[in-house]
Write an enzyme that holds these catalytic residues in place. Sequence first.
Site, PDB file in Angstrom:
ATOM      1  N   CYS A 149       6.702   1.702  -2.955  1.00  0.00           N
ATOM      2  CA  CYS A 149       6.304   1.889  -2.019  1.00  0.00           C
ATOM      3  C   CYS A 149       6.455   0.958  -0.540  1.00  0.00           C
ATOM      4  O   CYS A 149       6.229  -0.476  -1.167  1.00  0.00           O
ATOM      5  CB  CYS A 149       4.211   1.377  -1.697  1.00  0.00           C
TER       6      CYS A 149
ATOM      7  N   GLY B 183       6.844  15.472  -1.476  1.00  0.00           N
ATOM      8  CA  GLY B 183       5.886  14.550  -0.559  1.00  0.00           C
ATOM      9  C   GLY B 183       5.587  14.473   1.012  1.00  0.00           C
ATOM     10  O   GLY B 183       4.959  15.865   1.315  1.00  0.00           O
TER      11      GLY B 183
END
Length: 317
Positions: free
Chosen positions: A98, A223
Amino acid sequence: MRIILAPMEGVLDHLMRELLSSINPYDLLVTEFVRVVDQLLPEKVYYRLCPELKNNGLTKSGTPVRVQILGQEPGWMAENALRAVTLGSRGVDANFGCPAKMVNRSKGGAVLLQYPELIHDIVKAMRQAVPSEQPVTAKIRLGYEDKSLFMENALAVYEAGATELAIHARSKVDGYKPPAYWEYITEVRERLPIPVIANGEIWNRDDALRCMEVTGCDSIMIGRGALSMPNLAASIKGDTPYDWATTLRLMIHYSELETSGLKATYYPARIKQWFSYLSREYPEADDLFREIRIHKTTEDILNGLKLAATKLAPMKS
């Protein structure tokens, strides 16, 4: 070929997972992360993030779902990993990728790529806590400020006992800017005996095939591309990509799901966010977004989508 839906924080909630898994042959879905700090989180946290746990870790269409956790303390990561699989998660995934500043400031996500030893300790603790039949996996980027530790981090995950490793082929500093550096994944895949999953810049079938050719991986993770072309996984496996009319009908269906759920107040922001991805694939999405972006209420936005749909022919109910 395995196709896995990436864990996109603030985007791929359980309703979007439900929608995309109903029209695509995904092999696995990974949730948004559960933030682990200094405690064993209550079960309600997991059920809220991953209601599929109440269905034996499956979506309504039968696609397995894996809970992802994010944290920096090995002991608490281990305890929460065990809780996740005990509640029904199909394995557990550790987030070391992240790039969000808030997450990195609190020593979570991609910032840990500066410390391969800590990554090793976290994954090892999770592996020791979770029953051997349950996968313990990890997702990393190629590095934090640079890519100098990409192999050390990959080896740390493997040597800690991980089942498989997903690699987003950019550093934290790279963000989401093209290109994705697939050649680094090639090196890891050649070095590690566990499965390696390639991620980054896969927007269509040609990208997917080229990525697999470059990396030698038979598993990919998608994604943003999954939101840009809603049936991307199906099209990679040979189906025709959705046209705009089909995509718009899907958006209306998603809107009806969102507005009837617990997160209805977030709907305007969610649907506008989706438009930002769709505009890459569909010029019509950009045109429609200009019309509805002035609307602030759910009702006005949904009416705008339905009005646009009525102008498209042929339409089926």
